[in-house]
Each structure stands twice: as structure tokens, then as C-alpha cells.
Design a protein around this motif. Structure first.
Motif, PDB file in Angstrom:
ATOM      1  N   UNK A 133      50.805  37.943  45.133  1.00  0.00           N
ATOM      2  CA  UNK A 133      50.519  38.578  43.851  1.00  0.00           C
ATOM      3  C   UNK A 133      50.769  37.584  42.722  1.00  0.00           C
ATOM      4  N   UNK A 134      49.907  37.600  41.712  1.00  0.00           N
ATOM      5  CA  UNK A 134      50.052  36.622  40.630  1.00  0.00           C
ATOM      6  C   UNK A 134      51.385  36.757  39.899  1.00  0.00           C
ATOM      7  N   UNK A 158      43.553  35.592  35.696  1.00  0.00           N
ATOM      8  CA  UNK A 158      44.630  35.117  34.822  1.00  0.00           C
ATOM      9  C   UNK A 158      44.208  33.885  34.014  1.00  0.00           C
ATOM     10  N   UNK A 159      43.893  32.799  34.704  1.00  0.00           N
ATOM     11  CA  UNK A 159      43.514  31.576  34.000  1.00  0.00           C
ATOM     12  C   UNK A 159      42.121  31.697  33.397  1.00  0.00           C
ATOM     13  N   UNK A 186      45.590  45.248  30.217  1.00  0.00           N
ATOM     14  CA  UNK A 186      44.296  44.669  30.588  1.00  0.00           C
ATOM     15  C   UNK A 186      44.333  43.692  31.757  1.00  0.00           C
ATOM     16  N   UNK A 187      45.486  43.089  32.041  1.00  0.00           N
ATOM     17  CA  UNK A 187      45.524  42.146  33.157  1.00  0.00           C
ATOM     18  C   UNK A 187      45.370  42.844  34.509  1.00  0.00           C
ATOM     19  N   UNK A 188      46.265  43.783  34.872  1.00  0.00           N
ATOM     20  CA  UNK A 188      46.050  44.478  36.153  1.00  0.00           C
ATOM     21  C   UNK A 188      44.767  45.298  36.153  1.00  0.00           C
ATOM     22  N   UNK A 189      44.360  45.755  34.971  1.00  0.00           N
ATOM     23  CA  UNK A 189      43.116  46.518  34.879  1.00  0.00           C
ATOM     24  C   UNK A 189      41.924  45.632  35.256  1.00  0.00           C
ATOM     25  N   UNK A 190      41.912  44.397  34.744  1.00  0.00           N
ATOM     26  CA  UNK A 190      40.831  43.463  35.066  1.00  0.00           C
ATOM     27  C   UNK A 190      40.876  43.064  36.541  1.00  0.00           C
ATOM     28  N   UNK A 191      42.087  42.845  37.056  1.00  0.00           N
ATOM     29  CA  UNK A 191      42.227  42.490  38.472  1.00  0.00           C
ATOM     30  C   UNK A 191      41.725  43.622  39.365  1.00  0.00           C
ATOM     31  N   UNK A 359      49.316  39.540  26.625  1.00  0.00           N
ATOM     32  CA  UNK A 359      48.629  39.445  27.908  1.00  0.00           C
ATOM     33  C   UNK A 359      47.367  38.614  27.714  1.00  0.00           C
ATOM     34  N   UNK A 360      47.103  37.709  28.639  1.00  0.00           N
ATOM     35  CA  UNK A 360      46.029  36.735  28.453  1.00  0.00           C
ATOM     36  C   UNK A 360      44.675  37.374  28.191  1.00  0.00           C
ATOM     37  N   UNK A 361      44.408  38.484  28.825  1.00  0.00           N
ATOM     38  CA  UNK A 361      43.111  39.126  28.643  1.00  0.00           C
ATOM     39  C   UNK A 361      43.026  39.846  27.300  1.00  0.00           C
TER      40      UNK A 361
END
Length: 378
Positions: A133-134, A158-159, A186-191, A359-361
Motif C-alpha cells: 500500500x502506498x 500519487x506521483x 481524493x487520493x484513496x478515491x482516485x486509487x 493531498x496531492x490530488x
């Protein structure tokens, strides 16, 4: 146009309404040549990577891979207006990420059942791959020197979302169409959307999930499991992990994860390798403390978004398992100390200090550079 900070208006590099620059920044002869040399080096690294058959197939297989077309622009934007030690520190940090990330993606694409391992060509390599997991600390990997721990979320979401901020919107929309609440991080959502869209590489012998940094990540892992079709283990870390009453539970979670990895890979935990990697890890953390102490002074040297992204890669992903990063840290520290001794300013005028988090996203990662160049906030 020159070697001094703010010697020209950075905004004039861009056409109105356009995101890409019209030309490279002139930083004086010495810094411009250094910057261009690093650009060429990254071009060679990426060119060698992109010419591999597995990479070419991935380019036409995965939607998210297109985000990396903006990689050069990303580095340029995050080093705008930078000179001297900060330029060299920034390049050492960003360029090391370029090298490490291309290696990670190369492993993923080779072992991917859709691409390199479609006919079992890389079965032996795939048997050594553990999907992590990231947000799962790679410290657990320190005791398995013969295994390859990789995260598929890091290159895919992520990147990628730091390079192209709108590059993961499609996956967020996919999640919401799946009736995932729109207020999820948004990060886990995008994943999760990437998994629903069947857009992750399929590889590895087992997977380790975790519930950090939030329960949104744990929610996504359950659906990602359907995509992976791999044996998986979830480390449920307590949020108040420093509380004495939860330490035995936390220890048991890590031990259980180690046993799970041993069962599915046939490898045994190596205490000697763990101790060796911990020594490297601790030395890196000591140098990082030096950077932070230096940044408290009137002459901070290691700032900008590069320290965040580099630290994420070194601390969470590499976790002492690659001694070359310790050597790189020492080089960065030497540059920073020299800049500090010479009272080099990271911006033309340092007015305030700020910690930028998000969060990156969700946020614009070059915001730090804009703050430094336009407002003197580092």
C-alpha cells in the motif's frame, strides 16, 4: 536575465492562458549549464526507459501513464527562479526520484500479466514482488532483502497527480459513479477509481494493505482486492500509535504482516538485513534533522516542494533499503551547509515561513515555488 534571484519576471515565460513555458529560464551561465545538464541526464534516463517494449505497451494500456508526458515541465516549474545551492539540491532530489520511479514502473510493467508477463516471461521476477500500500511504511520490507516491495498506487496516482494535477480526475469521477461518497479524500478515491477502471498493473504474489492515513484508504483497499486477485493482509494501525496501551497491538500487527509475507513468498525474515537497513535509515533521519534545524535559521537551504516529495520517497518508499540515497543525502547536506555558511538566501527576500500541506490530488504542488518567488515565503 542573470544569475541573481528575481532578475527577470517568471510570468513572461508563459503565453496567456497556456500552461507550458515558451523557453527555458536563463540563470546565468554556470547555473543554466548545470540545469540543462540535469535536463539532458533526465532525458537519457526517461528515453532509455520509454524505449523498452514493456513501457511502450504500458503507454497504450494505462490512462494514467500519459501524465508522465509532463514530467520535464513539472521539474522546471518546481525549480523556477532557483539558483546556486538550491538549484543543485532540488535537482539531486527530483532527479533521484526520476531514476527510482522509472525502476519501479519497469518492475511493474515486466511483471504485469497484461504486458510483460502475459506469457510467463517474468514469472521468476514476479514471485519476488510484494505489492505494498502506498501509505504502508516500507520498514516491514527491511528484513526481506531478496524481495521487491513495490506500490502500484505511487506511479499510477500519487506521483502522477503531482505531475499533472488534473490527471486523476477521471478516476475520482469513476469512484463517484460507483456511488462512493464525494467527500472521501481524493487520493484513496482516485486509487479506488483506478481499480474500478481496471487500470492498475496486475502483478505480485501477495499484497499488504493498511488503514493509514485515513479510513478512506481502507475502504478503497477492499475494492482494490477484487482487482488484484491476490492474497492480502491489512495492517490496521491505531491512529494514536504513540499511546502506550496500543503498542503491543501495533507490534502484533507488524509481526502478523511479516508472517503473512513469509508464508506467501517462501522468504524468511532476516534480522541482519533489518539491522543494516535500520542503520542506514537512522543515518538518513539524522541528516534530515540537520536540514530542519538549518531551516529554522535566517538562511534556510532545503525548502520548496522537492523536500516533501523526496522525503516521501526516501522515508516511506525506500526506508533505508538503498544505501545510495544516504550518499545522496550527505551530498545534499554538504551543499546546504556551504550555502548556510555563505549566507545564501533561498529567495530574494525571506519574509515568512510556512508549512504547506495537502493531498496531492487536491492542491497545486508548485504553490510553494510561487510563494517563495512572489512573496518571500519559504
Amino acid at each position: 536575465m542573470g544569475a541573481k534571484l528575481n532578475s527577470e519576471k517568471l510570468g513572461k515565460f508563459y503565453k496567456a492562458g497556456k500552461k507550458t513555458s515558451t523557453r527555458r529560464e536563463w540563470r546565468g551561465f554556470k547555473d543554466t549549464m548545470y540545469d540543462f545538464g540535469c535536463w539532458l541526464k533526465n532525458l537519457l534516463v526517461m528515453g532509455k526507459f520509454i524505449m523498452k517494449p514493456t513501457t511502450i505497451k504500458a503507454l497504450f494500456t494505462y490512462r494514467w501513464f500519459g501524465n508522465y508526458m509532463a514530467a520535464f515541465d513539472y521539474i522546471d516549474r518546481h525549480l523556477e527562479g532557483v539558483r546556486g545551492p538550491q538549484l543543485r539540491i532540488g535537482h539531486k532530489q527530483y532527479d533521484s526520484i526520476v531514476g527510482h520511479l522509472t525502476q519501479t514502473m519497469d518492475t511493474l510493467f515486466k511483471c504485469d500479466k497484461r504486458i510483460g508477463n502475459k506469457h510467463g516471461k517474468y514469472d521468476e521476477l514476479n514471485k519476488k514482488v510484494v505489492i505494498m500500500d502506498e501509505n504502508g511504511m516500507m520498514v516491514v520490507a527491511m528484513g526481506f532483502p531478496n524481495l521487491k516491495f513495490v506500490s502500484k498506487e505511487v506511479p499510477a496516482i500519487y506521483t502522477g497527480s503531482t505531475i499533472a494535477q488534473d490527471g486523476v480526475l477521471h478516476y475520482i469521477e469513476v469512484s463517484e459513479e460507483f456511488q462512493i461518497p464525494s467527500d472521501v479524500c481524493p487520493m484513496p478515491c482516485a486509487e479506488l477509481g483506478c481499480a474500478i477502471d481496471e487500470d492498475f498493473p496486475i502483478c505480485g504474489v501477495c499484497a499488504i494493505h493498511c488503514n493509514t492515513t485515513c479510513d478512506g484508504s481502507l475502504m478503497g483497499n477492499q475494492i482494490e482486492d477484487r482487482h488484484d486477485d491476490l492474497p492480502s493482509f491489512t495492517m490496521a494501525a491505531p491512529m494514536r500509535h504513540q499511546q502506550a496501551s496500543v503498542l503491543p497491538y501495533s507490534r502484533d500487527q507488524v509481526v502478523a504482516a511479516i508472517k503473512f509475507i513469509e508464508e506467501h513468498t517462501g522468504e524468511k525474515w532476516d534480522w541482519d538485513a533489518f539491522a543494516k537497513n535500520c542503520k542506514t535509515y537512522n543515518a538518513q533521519n539524522a541528516l534530515f534533522d540537520t536540514w530542519l534545524e538549518m531551516n529554522k535559521t535566517p538562511y534556510p537551504q532545503i525548502c520548496g516542494n522537492n523536500i516533501m516529495l523526496y522525503r516521501d520517497a526516501e522515508y516511506m518508499v525506500i526506508s533505508g533499503r538503498d544505501a545510495s540515497f544516504l550518499k545522496l543525502d550527505q551530498e545534499i547536506t554538504d551543499l546546504a551547509k556551504k550555502g548556510y555558511e555563505n549566507k545564501v538566501l533561498a529567495a530574494k527576500e525571506i519574509r515568512h515561513r510556512a508549512i504547506v500541506w495537502g493531498v496531492h490530488a487536491q492542491y497545486y504542488t508548485a504553490f510553494n515555488q510561487w510563494l517563495a518567488n512572489c512573496w518571500g515565503i519559504v
